[in-house]
Design an enzyme around this catalytic site. Structure first.
Site, PDB file in Angstrom:
ATOM      1  N   ARG A  21     -11.509  20.047   4.119  1.00  0.00           N
ATOM      2  CA  ARG A  21     -11.910  21.423   3.798  1.00  0.00           C
ATOM      3  C   ARG A  21     -12.684  21.457   2.477  1.00  0.00           C
ATOM      4  O   ARG A  21     -13.721  22.132   2.352  1.00  0.00           O
ATOM      5  CB  ARG A  21     -10.642  22.285   3.718  1.00  0.00           C
ATOM      6  CG  ARG A  21     -10.820  23.685   3.190  1.00  0.00           C
ATOM      7  CD  ARG A  21      -9.436  24.340   3.156  1.00  0.00           C
ATOM      8  NE  ARG A  21      -9.446  25.685   2.636  1.00  0.00           N
ATOM      9  CZ  ARG A  21      -9.297  25.983   1.349  1.00  0.00           C
ATOM     10  NH1 ARG A  21      -9.151  25.023   0.454  1.00  0.00           N
ATOM     11  NH2 ARG A  21      -9.298  27.244   0.959  1.00  0.00           N
ATOM     12  N   ASP A 128       1.522   5.531   1.070  1.00  0.00           N
ATOM     13  CA  ASP A 128       2.094   4.399   0.315  1.00  0.00           C
ATOM     14  C   ASP A 128       1.711   4.400  -1.165  1.00  0.00           C
ATOM     15  O   ASP A 128       2.357   3.724  -1.971  1.00  0.00           O
ATOM     16  CB  ASP A 128       1.633   3.074   0.927  1.00  0.00           C
ATOM     17  CG  ASP A 128       2.254   2.813   2.291  1.00  0.00           C
ATOM     18  OD1 ASP A 128       3.167   3.568   2.673  1.00  0.00           O
ATOM     19  OD2 ASP A 128       1.819   1.864   2.967  1.00  0.00           O
ATOM     20  N   ARG A 248      26.298   2.233   7.517  1.00  0.00           N
ATOM     21  CA  ARG A 248      25.385   2.754   8.532  1.00  0.00           C
ATOM     22  C   ARG A 248      23.955   2.668   7.996  1.00  0.00           C
ATOM     23  O   ARG A 248      23.751   2.570   6.792  1.00  0.00           O
ATOM     24  CB  ARG A 248      25.697   4.226   8.839  1.00  0.00           C
ATOM     25  CG  ARG A 248      27.065   4.486   9.430  1.00  0.00           C
ATOM     26  CD  ARG A 248      27.158   4.035  10.875  1.00  0.00           C
ATOM     27  NE  ARG A 248      28.390   4.493  11.491  1.00  0.00           N
ATOM     28  CZ  ARG A 248      29.570   3.881  11.403  1.00  0.00           C
ATOM     29  NH1 ARG A 248      29.694   2.776  10.670  1.00  0.00           N
ATOM     30  NH2 ARG A 248      30.637   4.373  12.008  1.00  0.00           N
TER      31      ARG A 248
HETATM   32  O1  F6P Z   1       0.058   2.810   5.216  1.00  0.00           O
HETATM   33  C1  F6P Z   1       0.846   3.900   5.562  1.00  0.00           C
HETATM   34  C2  F6P Z   1       1.891   3.501   6.573  1.00  0.00           C
HETATM   35  O2  F6P Z   1       2.554   4.673   6.934  1.00  0.00           O
HETATM   36  C3  F6P Z   1       2.859   2.430   6.122  1.00  0.00           C
HETATM   37  O3  F6P Z   1       3.838   2.894   5.251  1.00  0.00           O
HETATM   38  C4  F6P Z   1       3.369   1.972   7.472  1.00  0.00           C
HETATM   39  O4  F6P Z   1       3.932   0.709   7.420  1.00  0.00           O
HETATM   40  C5  F6P Z   1       2.130   1.984   8.280  1.00  0.00           C
HETATM   41  O5  F6P Z   1       1.305   2.984   7.744  1.00  0.00           O
HETATM   42  C6  F6P Z   1       2.347   2.217   9.749  1.00  0.00           C
HETATM   43  O6  F6P Z   1       1.118   2.324  10.367  1.00  0.00           O
HETATM   44  P1  F6P Z   1       0.836   2.622  11.916  1.00  0.00           P
HETATM   45  O7  F6P Z   1       0.310   4.000  12.001  1.00  0.00           O
HETATM   46  O8  F6P Z   1      -0.187   1.617  12.299  1.00  0.00           O
HETATM   47  O9  F6P Z   1       2.127   2.450  12.637  1.00  0.00           O
END
Ligand code: F6P
Length: 324
Positions: A21, A128, A248
């Site tokens: 946006r 991340d 758990r």
């Molecule tokens: O890079 C962001 C992220 O969410 C990571 O934390 C995770 O391991 C990965 O992408 C998962 O990606 P995908 O969408 O390929 O499952």
């Protein structure tokens, strides 16, 4: 009238829509035509271009995901497809490409600069937060809030049953989410790939907490360290001789990546998007937008390649102090 294109690439992150946006509206504000590319680099190859006017991006600032859709496109690794992508961009009369993406997407985009001298501007996003060169990437704040919200709920069961709970959070190679979520949720132990913590120290820390009268424990682990299941199995074995309500685990997974972006993500996404367009207007190209000392700046696109961004060691230590 100059024309720019915008796409989102790689994993989705809350705040992408707010950023699209911002690029669209700033583009129009500065008299540029704006085109959206659907499905990231895939859409460049398959020529999925849509004109975007200011009204086309109304009512999306509060929505997670990306209305332009995203994809991980393996064909982009091949020269012939990158050539096709640039041919499509040029045929469409597009002068510059704005890539809202992470490290991988920036590297792909940089090949368009190197091989075809096609101008690119990168805007960093990933839950991340591990893109080198910027303190912040769009989506991180929402992901951490989502994780903390879930851990707060898990805590209720952990306390009520006097259990040890292992919570696996996202972070393929990095511990930013785990560390921030660990601090904010008051976790007893936080495990991140950047600063390894031996298993015996984790057990010791849980047992020490018991001695101090704490009847439950929360361990947050980044997926890049090990799976929550693996850690829970080891803990379960080692803690058997002691009087615990059991161990758990919960894997938070994709709930961290979705939902309404936080105010912080909306603001950063808006600032990054507008600044990216302004830098382009001022003649800059082949840059990435970054947050540095709290200010929005631009840097050479290549700055993030091959370098690892690590969380602050002091934050890791802070967590250890707070578990007393
Ligand atoms: O890079 C962001 C992220 O969410 C990571 O934390 C995770 O391991 C990965 O992408 C998962 O990606 P995908 O969408 O390929 O499952």
């Amino acid at each position: 009238m100059r024309k720019i294109a915008v796409l989102t690439s790689g994993g989705d992150a809350p705040g992408l829509n707010a950023c699209i946006r911002a690029v669209v509206r700033a583009g129009h504000y500065y008299n540029l035509q704006v085109v959206g590319v659907k499905r990231g680099f895939k859409g460049l190859i398959e020529k999925e271009f849509i004109p975007l006017k200011p009204r086309d991006v109304s009512q999306i600032i509060n929505r997670g995901g990306t209305f332009l859709l995203s994809a991980r496109e393996d064909r982009f690794r091949q020269y012939e497809y990158r050539k096709k992508a640039v041919e499509n961009l040029r045929k469409e009369g597009i002068d510059a490409l704005f890539v809202i993406g992470g490290n991988g997407s920036f590297q792909g985009a940089n090949l368009l600069v190197k091989e075809f001298d096609f101008p690119v501007i990168g805007i960093p996003k990933t839950i991340d937060n591990d893109t080198y060169g910027t303190e912040y990437t769009i989506g991180f704040d929402t992901a951490v809030n989502n994780a903390v919200d879930a851990i707060d709920k898990i805590r209720d069961t952990s306390v009520s049953h006097e259990r040890v709970f292992v919570v696996e959070v996202m972070g393929r190679k990095s511990g930013f989410i785990a560390l921030a979520a660990g601090i904010a949720s008051g976790a007893d132990v936080t495990l991140i790939p950047e600063y390894p913590f031996p298993m015996h120290a984790i057990i010791d820390s849980i047992l020490q907490a018991r001695k101090r009268g704490k009847r439950f424990s929360i361990v947050v682990v980044a997926e890049g360290v090990a799976s929550g299941k693996e850690i829970a199995e080891i803990l379960s074995q080692k803690l058997k001789p002691y009087d615990f309500g059991g161990v758990r685990y919960s894997v938070l997974g994709y709930i961290q990546r979705g939902g309404t972006p936080t105010v912080y993500d909306r603001i950063i996404a808006s600032r990054f998007g507008v600044f990216a367009v302004e830098e382009y207007i001022n003649g800059k190209k082949n840059i990435m937008i970054a947050l540095e000392n709290g200010k929005v700046v631009s840097k050479p696109l290549e700055i993030s390649f091959g370098r690892v961004k690590k969380p602050d060691l002091s934050d890791f230590e802070l967590n250890n102090i707070l578990t007393l």
